[in-house]
Scaffold this active site. Structure first.
Site: not given
Ligand code: NDP
Length: 237
Positions: A132, A146
């Site tokens: 991030s 975070y």
């Molecule tokens: P979302 O919350 O929209 O999606 C998260 C994804 O990660 C889902 O597919 C979820 O699966 C999966 N996930 C979460 N926890 C687990 C777990 N314990 N085991 C397996 N899978 C898991 O997040 P984003 O798409 O926004 O974020 C994705 C990445 O990008 C993250 O690392 C986040 O920190 C990073 N990021 C996001 C930003 C943003 O503005 N959106 C900015 C900067 C970084 P499930 O649906 O089954 O829960």
């Protein structure tokens, strides 16, 4: 022939948001994709049906499950660790168990997944972490824990690039800024505040982030390693 037609890829955390966009992009470009999820069984089944990818339920907070998931996926050409949790708030008030679970998902899982993948990864493989822009800059209150996790990804990226470089395996981090997903909706309560920090005042689309992942996973990026690739609309500029 498409870019990844002879490649296998595992996306850890691929059911929604940025992870789902990566599943769509790598599948469309011909990779044999497996992705994991924790809770979203319905979304995962729909995405698997749409893309032809394989969905596997596996909790990234569980170290043994992470190692088993990677091991069972067999020799991987491409590993993307995208799963992430976001726990924001006053550090004096935050639930310590929730913070530690975020550390498990955001720090421990990327480390153990990458090491396990590297055991069987062929030469010139690709390891990509989703970090991030907050690994560089956290310009609001409540984000210390975070930001810590995303700064940890930076050290991991640099160190593993050294460890696996002799095999041609590249290790990179993609650092999104505000991206329109369930975690950070483009019309969410913090959007206006976040846009004040940005040169281009909008959330990214998840497919824009997936495009950067596809570049790093592809044949043109064989000399790109140990690097942090920020895609944040100038949030950190
Ligand atoms: P979302 O919350 O929209 O999606 C998260 C994804 O990660 C889902 O597919 C979820 O699966 C999966 N996930 C979460 N926890 C687990 C777990 N314990 N085991 C397996 N899978 C898991 O997040 P984003 O798409 O926004 O974020 C994705 C990445 O990008 C993250 O690392 C986040 O920190 C990073 N990021 C996001 C930003 C943003 O503005 N959106 C900015 C900067 C970084 P499930 O649906 O089954 O829960």
């Amino acid at each position: 022939m498409t870019t990844f037609s002879d490649k296998t890829a595992l996306i850890i955390g691929g059911s929604r948001g940025i992870g789902a966009a990566i599943v769509r992009r790598l599948s469309a470009d011909g990779a044999a994709v497996t992705f994991s999820y924790a809770g979203s069984a319905e979304a995962s089944a729909a995405l698997a049906a749409e893309t032809g990818a394989t969905a596997v339920r596996s909790d990234a907070a569980d170290r043994s499950a992470v190692i088993d998931l990677v091991s069972a996926a067999g020799p991987l050409d491409i590993l993307v660790v995208n799963a992430g949790a976001l726990v924001l708030g006053d550090p004096l008030e935050l639930d310590a168990d929730m913070v530690d679970r975020m550390f498990d998902i955001n720090i421990r899982a990327p480390y153990h997944a990458a090491v396990e993948a590297a055991r069987r990864m062929p030469d010139n493989g690709r390891i990509i972490f989703i970090g991030s822009t907050n690994g560089d800059r956290i310009p609001f209150e409540g984000g210390a824990a975070y930001a810590l996790t995303k700064s940890a990804i930076q050290g991991l990226t640099r160190g593993l690039a050294r460890d696996f470089g002799s095999r041609g395996i590249t290790v990179n981090a993609v650092q999104p800024g505000p991206t329109d997903t369930d975690m950070n909706p483009g019309d969410g309560p913090m959007s206006d505040l976040m846009h004040t920090f940005m040169a281009i005042k909008r959330h990214a689309r998840a497919d824009e982030v997936a495009g950067m992942v596809a570049y790093l996973a592809g044949p043109e990026a064989g000399i790109v390693t140990g690097a942090l690739h920020t895609i944040d609309g100038g949030f950190g500029a």
